[in-house]
Design a protein around this motif. Structure first.
Motif, PDB file in Angstrom:
ATOM      1  N   LEU A  95       0.849  -1.271   0.169  1.00 23.64           N
ATOM      2  CA  LEU A  95       0.126  -0.024  -0.062  1.00 23.64           C
ATOM      3  C   LEU A  95       0.880   1.366   0.066  1.00 23.64           C
ATOM      4  CD1 LEU A  95      -0.592   1.739   2.824  1.00 23.64           C
ATOM      5  CD2 LEU A  95      -1.553  -0.361   3.519  1.00 23.64           C
ATOM      6  N   ALA A  96       0.364   2.346  -0.612  1.00 20.26           N
ATOM      7  CA  ALA A  96       1.336   3.443  -0.813  1.00 20.26           C
ATOM      8  C   ALA A  96       0.375   4.553  -1.021  1.00 20.26           C
ATOM      9  CB  ALA A  96       2.249   3.389  -1.949  1.00 20.26           C
ATOM     10  N   PHE A  97       0.661   5.648  -0.362  1.00 19.53           N
ATOM     11  CA  PHE A  97      -0.102   7.151  -0.663  1.00 19.53           C
ATOM     12  C   PHE A  97       0.948   8.197  -0.652  1.00 19.53           C
ATOM     13  CE2 PHE A  97      -1.111   5.799   3.694  1.00 19.53           C
ATOM     14  CZ  PHE A  97      -0.669   6.796   4.500  1.00 19.53           C
ATOM     15  N   GLY A  98       0.647   9.134  -1.268  1.00 19.38           N
ATOM     16  CA  GLY A  98       1.547  10.432  -1.160  1.00 19.38           C
ATOM     17  C   GLY A  98       0.711  11.705  -0.773  1.00 19.38           C
ATOM     18  N   GLY A  99       1.423  12.965  -0.940  1.00 19.17           N
ATOM     19  CA  GLY A  99       1.113  14.147  -0.254  1.00 19.17           C
ATOM     20  C   GLY A  99       1.684  14.809   0.498  1.00 19.17           C
ATOM     21  N   GLU A 100       2.195  16.273   0.252  1.00 14.69           N
ATOM     22  CA  GLU A 100       3.023  16.580   0.981  1.00 14.69           C
ATOM     23  C   GLU A 100       2.507  16.828   2.165  1.00 14.69           C
ATOM     24  OE1 GLU A 100       6.592  18.561   1.023  1.00 14.69           O
ATOM     25  OE2 GLU A 100       5.728  17.805  -0.706  1.00 14.69           O
ATOM     26  N   HIS A 101       3.451  16.253   3.350  1.00 14.83           N
ATOM     27  CA  HIS A 101       3.150  16.364   4.774  1.00 14.83           C
ATOM     28  C   HIS A 101       1.949  15.370   5.115  1.00 14.83           C
ATOM     29  CE1 HIS A 101       6.294  19.380   5.589  1.00 14.83           C
ATOM     30  NE2 HIS A 101       5.707  20.059   4.580  1.00 14.83           N
ATOM     31  N   TRP A 102       1.776  14.360   4.608  1.00 11.74           N
ATOM     32  CA  TRP A 102       0.715  13.486   4.701  1.00 11.74           C
ATOM     33  C   TRP A 102       0.256  13.019   6.198  1.00 11.74           C
ATOM     34  CZ3 TRP A 102       2.407   9.109   6.740  1.00 11.74           C
ATOM     35  CH2 TRP A 102       3.737   8.735   6.603  1.00 11.74           C
ATOM     36  N   TYR A 103       1.595  13.142   7.048  1.00 14.23           N
ATOM     37  CA  TYR A 103       1.441  12.556   8.218  1.00 14.23           C
ATOM     38  C   TYR A 103       1.022  13.693   9.357  1.00 14.23           C
ATOM     39  CZ  TYR A 103       5.983  15.131   7.757  1.00 14.23           C
ATOM     40  OH  TYR A 103       6.750  15.864   7.506  1.00 14.23           O
ATOM     41  N   LYS A 104       0.839  14.926   8.980  1.00 14.94           N
ATOM     42  CA  LYS A 104       0.286  16.182   9.972  1.00 14.94           C
ATOM     43  C   LYS A 104      -0.816  15.707  10.664  1.00 14.94           C
ATOM     44  CE  LYS A 104       4.125  18.566   9.409  1.00 14.94           C
ATOM     45  NZ  LYS A 104       4.995  18.630  10.494  1.00 14.94           N
ATOM     46  N   GLU A 105      -1.805  15.106   9.839  1.00 16.49           N
ATOM     47  CA  GLU A 105      -3.132  14.991  10.804  1.00 16.49           C
ATOM     48  C   GLU A 105      -3.303  13.551  11.102  1.00 16.49           C
ATOM     49  OE1 GLU A 105      -6.811  16.723   9.369  1.00 16.49           O
ATOM     50  OE2 GLU A 105      -5.677  18.424   8.348  1.00 16.49           O
ATOM     51  N   LYS A 106      -3.715  13.560  12.411  1.00 13.06           N
ATOM     52  CA  LYS A 106      -4.046  11.844  12.900  1.00 13.06           C
ATOM     53  C   LYS A 106      -5.495  11.662  13.172  1.00 13.06           C
ATOM     54  CE  LYS A 106       0.643  11.669  13.178  1.00 13.06           C
ATOM     55  NZ  LYS A 106       1.194  12.972  12.781  1.00 13.06           N
ATOM     56  N   PRO A 107      -5.954  10.690  13.099  1.00 11.26           N
ATOM     57  CA  PRO A 107      -5.104   9.391  12.558  1.00 11.26           C
ATOM     58  C   PRO A 107      -4.991   9.806  10.805  1.00 11.26           C
ATOM     59  CG  PRO A 107      -7.465   9.017  12.739  1.00 11.26           C
ATOM     60  CD  PRO A 107      -7.395  10.161  13.514  1.00 11.26           C
ATOM     61  N   ILE A 108      -4.076   9.101  10.453  1.00  9.33           N
ATOM     62  CA  ILE A 108      -3.743   9.348   8.939  1.00  9.33           C
ATOM     63  C   ILE A 108      -4.814   8.391   8.036  1.00  9.33           C
ATOM     64  CG2 ILE A 108      -2.082   8.984   7.144  1.00  9.33           C
ATOM     65  CD1 ILE A 108       0.098   8.867   9.465  1.00  9.33           C
ATOM     66  N   GLU A 109      -5.436   9.210   7.276  1.00 10.66           N
ATOM     67  CA  GLU A 109      -6.210   8.569   6.409  1.00 10.66           C
ATOM     68  C   GLU A 109      -6.357   8.912   4.931  1.00 10.66           C
ATOM     69  OE1 GLU A 109     -10.645   8.186   8.073  1.00 10.66           O
ATOM     70  OE2 GLU A 109      -9.738   9.424   9.906  1.00 10.66           O
ATOM     71  N   LYS A 110      -6.482   8.025   4.128  1.00  9.90           N
ATOM     72  CA  LYS A 110      -6.556   8.400   2.706  1.00  9.90           C
ATOM     73  C   LYS A 110      -7.543   7.636   2.055  1.00  9.90           C
ATOM     74  CE  LYS A 110      -2.748  10.865   1.465  1.00  9.90           C
ATOM     75  NZ  LYS A 110      -2.923  11.998   0.729  1.00  9.90           N
ATOM     76  N   THR A 111      -8.170   8.560   0.757  1.00  9.92           N
ATOM     77  CA  THR A 111      -9.236   7.699   0.079  1.00  9.92           C
ATOM     78  C   THR A 111      -8.726   7.112  -1.029  1.00  9.92           C
ATOM     79  OG1 THR A 111     -10.803   9.219   1.066  1.00  9.92           O
ATOM     80  CG2 THR A 111     -11.370   8.235  -1.046  1.00  9.92           C
TER      81      THR A 111
END
Length: 191
Positions: A83-99
């Motif tokens: 699994l992979a995802f990207g985005g600048e500073h993807w880790y700033k908001e918790k919990p980390i969620e991606k669609t």
């Protein structure tokens, strides 16, 4: 009498406040007890059926960059999950969620595969076509990730009527990290 009433009320609200996340924590802890360091258990249900055998034990690593996150795991039967995802500073908001969207696999993607026929070296693989990745916990002790949505066999990516439902849980005990340009204090958190 009043003391019994107060204790009863407190017990009632304690039970009432227990949520599915508490059950999830218990489930995660039960899985972690069975794993050695750097091992993972991946429970994958596709259309309600187990995709990996109960005996599968995965190993691999988590790659962390400022604009990219990747989990790559393999078991003793040559099954794999990436699994992979990207985005600048993807880790700033918790919990980390991606669609996940079928037409934007750069934003987020999930690949689930296994060997179906060892003699013919024939595999079966699914790509997530739509859904949700949620990183529940991410730290030196454990990584916990849930996946929900739809998957399609590689050849069925453009056939939504052929997609299957996916529910998955990834639990990694003391994960191995490759990190660059991200501080642990910015990245790590617990459920």
């Amino acid at each position: 009498m009043k003391l019994k009433f107060i204790i009863g009320v407190l017990a009632f609200f304690t039970v009432l406040s227990c949520s599915s996340s508490d059950v999830s924590k218990a489930r995660v802890n039960k899985i972690l007890e069975k794993l050695n360091d750097h091992e993972a258990k991946i429970e994958v249900l596709i259309d309600g059926k187990d995709f990996y055998p109960e005996t599968s034990v995965f190993q691999g690593e988590l790659t962390v960059f400022n604009s990219f996150f990747r989990v790559s795991l393999f078991d003793q039967y040559r099954s794999n999950v990436v699994l992979a995802f990207g985005g600048e500073h993807w880790y700033k908001e918790k919990p980390i969620e991606k669609t996940v969207f079928k037409d934007n696999q750069i934003n987020a993607s999930v690949m689930i595969g296994r060997i179906k026929d060892e003699k013919k070296n024939l595999g079966e693989g699914y790509l997530m076509t739509e859904g949700h990745i949620k990183v529940i916990s991410l730290n030196k002790e454990k990584a916990v990730i849930s996946l929900t949505g739809k998957v399609g066999l590689y050849q069925m990516q453009n056939e939504p009527t052929q997609w299957n439902t996916l529910k998955a849980l990834i639990v990694i005990k003391k994960p191995l990290f490759k990190m660059q340009d991200v501080k642990e204090t910015d990245l790590f958190y617990q459920q």
